[in-house]
Design a protein around this motif. Sequence first.
Motif, short mmCIF file in Angstrom:
data_model
loop_
_atom_site.label_atom_id
_atom_site.label_comp_id
_atom_site.label_asym_id
_atom_site.label_seq_id
_atom_site.Cartn_x
_atom_site.Cartn_y
_atom_site.Cartn_z
N THR A 129 0.80 -1.23 0.00
CA THR A 129 0.00 0.00 0.00
C THR A 129 0.83 1.28 0.00
N SER A 130 2.15 1.14 -0.03
CA SER A 130 3.05 2.29 -0.10
C SER A 130 4.37 1.81 -0.66
N LYS A 131 5.18 2.74 -1.13
CA LYS A 131 6.53 2.40 -1.57
C LYS A 131 7.56 2.87 -0.55
N THR A 132 7.10 3.54 0.50
CA THR A 132 7.99 4.09 1.51
C THR A 132 8.00 3.20 2.75
N ALA A 133 9.19 2.74 3.11
CA ALA A 133 9.32 1.88 4.28
C ALA A 133 9.08 2.66 5.57
N SER A 185 4.37 2.60 13.28
CA SER A 185 3.87 1.36 12.69
C SER A 185 2.69 0.78 13.47
N LYS A 186 1.69 0.31 12.72
CA LYS A 186 0.53 -0.32 13.35
C LYS A 186 0.13 -1.55 12.54
N PHE A 187 0.08 -2.70 13.22
CA PHE A 187 -0.46 -3.93 12.64
C PHE A 187 -1.87 -4.13 13.16
N THR A 188 -2.77 -4.53 12.29
CA THR A 188 -4.12 -4.91 12.68
C THR A 188 -4.37 -6.31 12.13
N ILE A 189 -4.86 -7.20 13.00
CA ILE A 189 -5.15 -8.58 12.60
C ILE A 189 -6.60 -8.88 12.92
N THR A 190 -7.32 -9.43 11.93
CA THR A 190 -8.71 -9.83 12.11
C THR A 190 -8.91 -11.19 11.43
N PRO A 191 -9.84 -11.99 11.92
CA PRO A 191 -10.14 -13.25 11.22
C PRO A 191 -10.68 -12.95 9.82
N ALA A 192 -10.27 -13.74 8.85
CA ALA A 192 -10.77 -13.55 7.48
C ALA A 192 -12.23 -13.97 7.37
N THR A 193 -12.68 -14.85 8.25
CA THR A 193 -14.06 -15.30 8.27
C THR A 193 -14.71 -14.80 9.56
N ALA A 194 -15.86 -14.17 9.43
CA ALA A 194 -16.55 -13.61 10.59
C ALA A 194 -16.80 -14.68 11.64
N PRO A 217 4.28 -0.79 4.16
CA PRO A 217 2.87 -1.03 4.51
C PRO A 217 2.20 -1.97 3.49
N PHE A 218 1.26 -2.79 4.01
CA PHE A 218 0.61 -3.79 3.16
C PHE A 218 -0.72 -4.21 3.76
N THR A 219 -1.49 -4.91 2.94
CA THR A 219 -2.62 -5.70 3.40
C THR A 219 -2.39 -7.10 2.85
N ALA A 220 -2.77 -8.13 3.60
CA ALA A 220 -2.56 -9.51 3.15
C ALA A 220 -3.42 -10.45 3.98
N THR A 221 -3.55 -11.66 3.50
CA THR A 221 -4.19 -12.74 4.24
C THR A 221 -3.12 -13.78 4.54
N ASN A 237 -8.15 -18.41 8.27
CA ASN A 237 -7.08 -17.45 8.02
C ASN A 237 -7.30 -16.12 8.72
N VAL A 238 -6.24 -15.29 8.69
CA VAL A 238 -6.34 -13.95 9.26
C VAL A 238 -5.97 -12.92 8.20
N ASN A 239 -6.64 -11.77 8.28
CA ASN A 239 -6.29 -10.62 7.45
C ASN A 239 -5.37 -9.73 8.28
N VAL A 240 -4.30 -9.25 7.63
CA VAL A 240 -3.30 -8.46 8.32
C VAL A 240 -3.09 -7.16 7.55
N VAL A 241 -3.00 -6.06 8.29
CA VAL A 241 -2.73 -4.76 7.73
C VAL A 241 -1.54 -4.16 8.49
N LEU A 242 -0.55 -3.66 7.75
CA LEU A 242 0.51 -2.84 8.33
C LEU A 242 0.33 -1.44 7.73
N GLU A 243 0.19 -0.46 8.63
CA GLU A 243 -0.01 0.91 8.17
C GLU A 243 0.77 1.89 9.02
N GLU A 244 0.95 3.08 8.48
CA GLU A 244 1.62 4.14 9.21
C GLU A 244 0.63 4.85 10.11
#
Length: 138
Positions: A39-43, A81-90, A117-121, A130-137
């Motif tokens: 989601t970004s090119k800047t580390a 840096s902030k990681f957010t983790i949520t289940p991929a299935t409700a 920064p990224f989003t991924a499963t 599975n879990v959904n993971v977001v790394l954001e600024e």
Amino acid sequence: MHFSFITSFIFAVLALSTSGALALPLRPRLTAVSNVKCTSKTALDFHSTNVAILAICGGIAGTIEFCQGSPTSTTGISGTSKFTITPATAGGTIDISKGRWEQGIKAVAAICGADIPFTATFQGGASNGNVNVVLEEV
């Protein structure tokens, strides 16, 4: 002399077989990630990201090996840096192991680059899949 050689050989074989050097893993570690979007090119700051990695689930540093308390979502925040983790299935809860978490982070870094920064499963890591993971600024 012959007895000494045979005894030494037997001890060497036993040592190797019980040390795990000859043992096969019970099951391979999973490093599968999917739906990766950089989601970004800047580390982000290296130190902040590393501390945030260990801050998920209220902290998984040291001897803690799994996310504790079965949360329905969790964050790891440090500096920028902030990681957010949520289940991929409700309806699921987070039960990701430290090993699976770190392997997923490494797999995404191989795609996006370290601290990008990224989003991924991540495969597994939730009570129902599975879990959904977001790394954001932040």
